[in-house]
Design an enzyme around this catalytic site. Structure first.
Site, PDB file in Angstrom:
ATOM      1  N   HIS A  23      -6.109  -4.737  18.472  1.00 49.15           N
ATOM      2  CA  HIS A  23      -6.915  -5.853  18.956  1.00 49.15           C
ATOM      3  C   HIS A  23      -6.248  -7.203  18.686  1.00 49.15           C
ATOM      4  CE1 HIS A  23      -7.983  -5.365  14.743  1.00 49.15           C
ATOM      5  NE2 HIS A  23      -8.502  -6.572  14.739  1.00 49.15           N
TER       6      HIS A  23
ATOM      7  N   ARG B 147     -16.119   8.785  -3.247  1.00 47.95           N
ATOM      8  CA  ARG B 147     -16.746   7.689  -3.987  1.00 47.95           C
ATOM      9  C   ARG B 147     -16.451   6.372  -3.288  1.00 47.95           C
ATOM     10  NH1 ARG B 147     -15.407   4.370  -8.513  1.00 47.95           N
ATOM     11  NH2 ARG B 147     -17.239   3.917  -9.814  1.00 47.95           N
TER      12      ARG B 147
ATOM     13  N   ASN C 244       0.403   5.809  -0.253  1.00 53.81           N
ATOM     14  CA  ASN C 244      -0.390   6.998  -0.566  1.00 53.81           C
ATOM     15  C   ASN C 244       0.442   8.245  -0.306  1.00 53.81           C
ATOM     16  OD1 ASN C 244      -1.520   8.556   2.008  1.00 53.81           O
ATOM     17  ND2 ASN C 244      -1.470   6.367   2.504  1.00 53.81           N
TER      18      ASN C 244
ATOM     19  N   GLY D 251     -17.609  12.267   1.864  1.00 48.37           N
ATOM     20  CA  GLY D 251     -18.505  12.027   0.740  1.00 48.37           C
ATOM     21  C   GLY D 251     -17.801  11.582  -0.515  1.00 48.37           C
TER      22      GLY D 251
ATOM     23  N   HIS E 292      13.368  -1.479   3.116  1.00 47.69           N
ATOM     24  CA  HIS E 292      13.713  -0.430   4.085  1.00 47.69           C
ATOM     25  C   HIS E 292      14.936   0.373   3.657  1.00 47.69           C
ATOM     26  CE1 HIS E 292      10.834  -0.845   7.407  1.00 47.69           C
ATOM     27  NE2 HIS E 292      10.705  -2.088   6.968  1.00 47.69           N
TER      28      HIS E 292
ATOM     29  N   ARG F 204      -0.347  12.551  -0.229  1.00 46.95           N
ATOM     30  CA  ARG F 204      -1.483  13.475  -0.230  1.00 46.95           C
ATOM     31  C   ARG F 204      -1.040  14.864   0.258  1.00 46.95           C
ATOM     32  NH1 ARG F 204      -1.602   9.797   3.817  1.00 46.95           N
ATOM     33  NH2 ARG F 204      -1.674  10.606   5.953  1.00 46.95           N
TER      34      ARG F 204
ATOM     35  N   HIS G  39       0.863  -1.186   0.000  1.00 40.07           N
ATOM     36  CA  HIS G  39       0.000   0.000   0.000  1.00 40.07           C
ATOM     37  C   HIS G  39       0.895   1.231   0.000  1.00 40.07           C
ATOM     38  CE1 HIS G  39      -1.190   3.251   2.829  1.00 40.07           C
ATOM     39  NE2 HIS G  39      -2.250   3.328   2.039  1.00 40.07           N
TER      40      HIS G  39
END
Length: 307
Positions: A175, A260, A108, A258, A145, A110, A106
């Site tokens: 958890h 998609r 991202n 809100g 790394h 931003r 993964h």
């Protein structure tokens, strides 16, 4: 052109380059593109690949959304921004390979700006990347790394250590008392010392992602596996679902703002299984993942010894 537009141009280019490289790696399937608009302002460009030669599902999404009020997930640590107008641009990707010996990953990157209509507008960068192997190889983890550390070099000698520790802390399933994988780097609220320095680092990090991931795919894509390894992969994918739905800030921000839904939940694996109270055999490869990898660790302290 505004700083946000500069970031947007870079992120659109990054999406294009990563998609092209993943299609080359996959060798079979191509990404389908889906343009979408957000009712509250802005929109995005989702690109998703299904049933490829390497990737069971891969998504690389771009979004540029704006609104009159920051969602709760974005103001939890910045309560002074509640009620402020915002704009957020970002690229987010999740790759779920077929072969259990190829890790899920993964990333991202931003950029947020808030309160542009106020006397003191604020901005910050966030993002990073992490690796989630099912059958890990120390060489792969060390390479991952080392690449991440090189991407952080321009921010100073301690940047990798800080962002690596932040990644270990963030991608932790409380958890389950285990990390989601072997980490990487994670950063948020980055706005010092100045925009140019921060943006340069984000470009270094974004450009380093495929340098970190591609060699691992190339080494492991033809590794033989059977039903046992596939079942374990599907079981461990359940942890990915648990984290994304319980803890992930990006998922919460997208849903609360809100965004998609189809694009937001693209991060979830196409197939997954849970098993009640399952545990691996003590001497198995599966147990080695739990024993040696699913905990914070200094992977670069002595790479030769680690191998």
């Amino acid at each position: 052109m505004s700083p946000t537009d500069d970031v947007k141009d870079y992120l659109l280019s990054l999406q294009n380059r990563i998609v092209a490289e993943l299609e080359f790696l996959d060798g079979k399937a191509r990404f389908a593109e889906d343009q979408w608009d957000r009712p509250g302002g802005g929109g995005g460009r989702s690109r998703v690949l299904h049933d490829g030669g390497v990737f069971e599902q891969a998504g690389v999404n771009f979004s540029d959304v704006h609104g009159t009020e920051m969602p709760p997930s974005a103001t939890k640590h910045r309560p002074e921004l509640a009620g402020k107008a915002f704009r957020a641009v970002g690229v987010s990707l999740v790759l779920h390979p077929h072969n259990p010996y190829v890790p899920t990953t993964h990333a991202n990157f931003r950029f947020f700006s808030a309160g542009a209509d106020s006397a003191k507008p604020v901005w910050w960068f966030g993002g990073g990347y992490d690796l989630t192997p099912f059958y890990p190889f120390m060489d792969d983890v060390v390479h991952w790394h080392e690449t991440a550390r090189s991407a952080c070099a321009a921010l100073g000698d301690d940047a990798y250590e800080r962002y690596k520790a932040w990644c270990d802390e963030y991608f932790f399933l409380k958890h389950r008392n285990e990390t989601r994988g072997v980490g990487g780097i994670f950063f948020d609220d980055l706005n010092e010392p100045d925009f140019d320095t921060c943006f340069a680092f984000v470009r270094d990090a974004g450009d380093s992602f495929m340098k970190a991931y591609r060699p691992i795919v190339e080494r492991r894509r033809k590794h033989r596996f059977g039903a046992r390894q596939r079942d374990f992969q599907l079981y461990r994918r359940g942890r990915y679902v648990e984290f994304n739905l319980l803890y992930d800030r990006g998922t919460l921000f997208g849903l609360q703002s809100g965004g998609r839904t189809e694009s937001i939940l693209m991060s979830l694996p196409p197939l997954v299984r849970w098993a009640y109270d399952w545990s691996p055999d003590p001497d198995s490869d599966e147990n080695r993942l739990y024993r040696d990898y699913l905990r914070p660790r200094d992977w670069l302290a002595d790479p030769k010894a680690a191998r």
